[in-house]
Design a protein around this motif. Structure first.
Motif, PDB file in Angstrom:
ATOM      1  N   GLN A   3      47.414  33.366  17.963  1.00  0.00           N
ATOM      2  CA  GLN A   3      46.310  32.434  18.347  1.00  0.00           C
ATOM      3  C   GLN A   3      47.017  31.137  19.112  1.00  0.00           C
ATOM      4  OE1 GLN A   3      42.985  33.133  18.360  1.00  0.00           O
ATOM      5  NE2 GLN A   3      42.720  31.273  19.683  1.00  0.00           N
ATOM      6  N   GLU A   4      47.842  30.764  18.530  1.00  0.00           N
ATOM      7  CA  GLU A   4      48.902  29.703  18.874  1.00  0.00           C
ATOM      8  C   GLU A   4      49.203  29.851  20.488  1.00  0.00           C
ATOM      9  OE1 GLU A   4      51.659  27.060  16.020  1.00  0.00           O
ATOM     10  OE2 GLU A   4      52.600  28.723  16.954  1.00  0.00           O
ATOM     11  N   MET A   5      49.642  31.185  20.507  1.00  0.00           N
ATOM     12  CA  MET A   5      50.280  31.424  21.929  1.00  0.00           C
ATOM     13  C   MET A   5      49.200  31.558  23.008  1.00  0.00           C
ATOM     14  SD  MET A   5      53.393  31.212  21.746  1.00  0.00           S
ATOM     15  CE  MET A   5      53.797  31.578  23.239  1.00  0.00           C
ATOM     16  N   TYR A   6      48.209  32.018  22.370  1.00  0.00           N
ATOM     17  CA  TYR A   6      46.976  31.998  23.158  1.00  0.00           C
ATOM     18  C   TYR A   6      46.414  30.713  23.792  1.00  0.00           C
ATOM     19  CZ  TYR A   6      41.885  32.949  24.667  1.00  0.00           C
ATOM     20  OH  TYR A   6      40.901  32.815  25.344  1.00  0.00           O
ATOM     21  N   GLU A   7      46.524  29.878  22.840  1.00  0.00           N
ATOM     22  CA  GLU A   7      45.962  28.689  23.105  1.00  0.00           C
ATOM     23  C   GLU A   7      46.840  28.083  24.113  1.00  0.00           C
ATOM     24  OE1 GLU A   7      43.109  27.154  22.488  1.00  0.00           O
ATOM     25  OE2 GLU A   7      42.626  28.657  21.173  1.00  0.00           O
ATOM     26  N   LYS A   8      48.223  28.258  24.353  1.00  0.00           N
ATOM     27  CA  LYS A   8      49.259  27.810  25.139  1.00  0.00           C
ATOM     28  C   LYS A   8      48.898  28.319  26.465  1.00  0.00           C
ATOM     29  CE  LYS A   8      53.546  26.704  22.895  1.00  0.00           C
ATOM     30  NZ  LYS A   8      55.147  27.134  22.841  1.00  0.00           N
ATOM     31  N   LEU A   9      48.529  29.577  26.607  1.00  0.00           N
ATOM     32  CA  LEU A   9      48.040  30.333  27.660  1.00  0.00           C
ATOM     33  C   LEU A   9      46.720  29.650  28.408  1.00  0.00           C
ATOM     34  CD1 LEU A   9      48.597  32.369  29.643  1.00  0.00           C
ATOM     35  CD2 LEU A   9      47.166  33.881  28.481  1.00  0.00           C
ATOM     36  N   VAL A  10      45.799  29.350  27.406  1.00  0.00           N
ATOM     37  CA  VAL A  10      44.728  28.562  27.932  1.00  0.00           C
ATOM     38  C   VAL A  10      45.260  27.282  28.601  1.00  0.00           C
ATOM     39  CG1 VAL A  10      42.333  27.561  27.093  1.00  0.00           C
ATOM     40  CG2 VAL A  10      43.225  29.703  26.373  1.00  0.00           C
ATOM     41  N   THR A  11      46.071  26.720  27.966  1.00  0.00           N
ATOM     42  CA  THR A  11      46.634  25.279  28.763  1.00  0.00           C
ATOM     43  C   THR A  11      47.033  25.597  29.857  1.00  0.00           C
ATOM     44  OG1 THR A  11      46.786  24.113  26.198  1.00  0.00           O
ATOM     45  CG2 THR A  11      47.666  23.322  28.122  1.00  0.00           C
ATOM     46  N   PHE A  12      47.886  26.527  30.212  1.00  0.00           N
ATOM     47  CA  PHE A  12      48.508  26.754  30.998  1.00  0.00           C
ATOM     48  C   PHE A  12      47.540  27.137  32.302  1.00  0.00           C
ATOM     49  CE2 PHE A  12      50.309  29.884  34.343  1.00  0.00           C
ATOM     50  CZ  PHE A  12      51.479  29.433  34.602  1.00  0.00           C
ATOM     51  N   LYS A  57      39.619  41.041  24.851  1.00  0.00           N
ATOM     52  CA  LYS A  57      38.289  40.033  25.187  1.00  0.00           C
ATOM     53  C   LYS A  57      38.542  38.768  25.396  1.00  0.00           C
ATOM     54  CE  LYS A  57      33.606  38.878  24.289  1.00  0.00           C
ATOM     55  NZ  LYS A  57      33.591  37.920  24.960  1.00  0.00           N
ATOM     56  N   LEU A  58      39.400  38.329  24.705  1.00  0.00           N
ATOM     57  CA  LEU A  58      39.730  36.650  24.730  1.00  0.00           C
ATOM     58  C   LEU A  58      40.667  36.669  26.030  1.00  0.00           C
ATOM     59  CD1 LEU A  58      40.680  35.887  20.989  1.00  0.00           C
ATOM     60  CD2 LEU A  58      38.871  34.657  22.316  1.00  0.00           C
ATOM     61  N   MET A  59      41.522  37.518  26.273  1.00  0.00           N
ATOM     62  CA  MET A  59      42.364  37.517  27.346  1.00  0.00           C
ATOM     63  C   MET A  59      41.407  37.764  28.697  1.00  0.00           C
ATOM     64  SD  MET A  59      45.625  37.091  26.233  1.00  0.00           S
ATOM     65  CE  MET A  59      46.621  37.619  27.170  1.00  0.00           C
ATOM     66  N   ASN A  60      40.652  38.614  28.701  1.00  0.00           N
ATOM     67  CA  ASN A  60      39.649  39.115  29.746  1.00  0.00           C
ATOM     68  C   ASN A  60      38.978  37.828  30.056  1.00  0.00           C
ATOM     69  OD1 ASN A  60      40.755  41.673  30.301  1.00  0.00           O
ATOM     70  ND2 ASN A  60      39.428  42.504  28.835  1.00  0.00           N
ATOM     71  N   ASP A  61      38.253  37.281  28.987  1.00  0.00           N
ATOM     72  CA  ASP A  61      37.657  35.965  29.092  1.00  0.00           C
ATOM     73  C   ASP A  61      38.173  34.822  29.859  1.00  0.00           C
ATOM     74  OD1 ASP A  61      35.551  37.456  28.275  1.00  0.00           O
ATOM     75  OD2 ASP A  61      35.585  36.295  26.096  1.00  0.00           O
ATOM     76  N   ILE A  62      39.608  34.775  29.837  1.00  0.00           N
ATOM     77  CA  ILE A  62      40.088  33.602  30.700  1.00  0.00           C
ATOM     78  C   ILE A  62      40.611  34.308  32.009  1.00  0.00           C
ATOM     79  CG2 ILE A  62      40.641  32.244  28.565  1.00  0.00           C
ATOM     80  CD1 ILE A  62      43.438  33.188  28.722  1.00  0.00           C
ATOM     81  N   GLY A  63      40.229  35.158  32.332  1.00  0.00           N
ATOM     82  CA  GLY A  63      40.691  35.895  33.704  1.00  0.00           C
ATOM     83  C   GLY A  63      42.181  36.251  33.732  1.00  0.00           C
ATOM     84  N   PHE A  64      42.683  36.850  32.595  1.00  0.00           N
ATOM     85  CA  PHE A  64      44.229  37.382  32.473  1.00  0.00           C
ATOM     86  C   PHE A  64      44.312  38.728  33.305  1.00  0.00           C
ATOM     87  CE2 PHE A  64      47.628  39.837  30.388  1.00  0.00           C
ATOM     88  CZ  PHE A  64      48.768  38.558  30.313  1.00  0.00           C
TER      89      PHE A  64
END
Length: 112
Positions: A35-44, A103-110
């Motif tokens: 989750q911590e790394m996912y948040e970094k990706l969201v910020t990126f 799903k989380l990754m897809n939701d941010i357009g990964f």
């Protein structure tokens, strides 16, 4: 904690569990780190407009490596032969990629 969650005998009663949770205790470090790394990706993504972290990314090579691992995990999850492979002592590889994570990754357009 796991025993208490499964309704089995445990010295960790609900009051202790609540106190630990209020103090910010992390029960599952693997999920927490993901989750911590996912948040970094969201910020990126919010800064760059995309999720394509470069393979060599000096600003945060850890994020770059994590993104590559997510793609690898996704590919392995989709490959049924990998999911049925056994290690030297007969254990099936535990997949880290889950439907929820996808799903989380897809939701941010990964882009896988």
């Amino acid at each position: 904690y796991r025993n208490a969650k499964e309704g089995k005998a445990s010295q960790l009663n609900p009051e202790r569990t609540e106190l630990l949770e209020k103090a910010g205790f992390v029960w599952n470090v693997t999920d927490y780190k993901w989750q911590e790394m996912y948040e970094k990706l969201v910020t990126f993504r919010s800064e760059q407009g995309h999720c394509n972290v470069p393979e060599r990314y000096p600003q945060d090579q850890t994020l770059s490596n994590w993104v590559e691992r997510q793609r690898k995990e996704y590919s392995m999850l989709r490959d049924e032969t990998v999911n049925s492979e056994k290690d030297a002592i007969g254990r099936t590889r535990r997949m880290r990629m889950t439907e929820e994570r996808m799903k989380l990754m897809n939701d941010i357009g990964f882009q896988w």
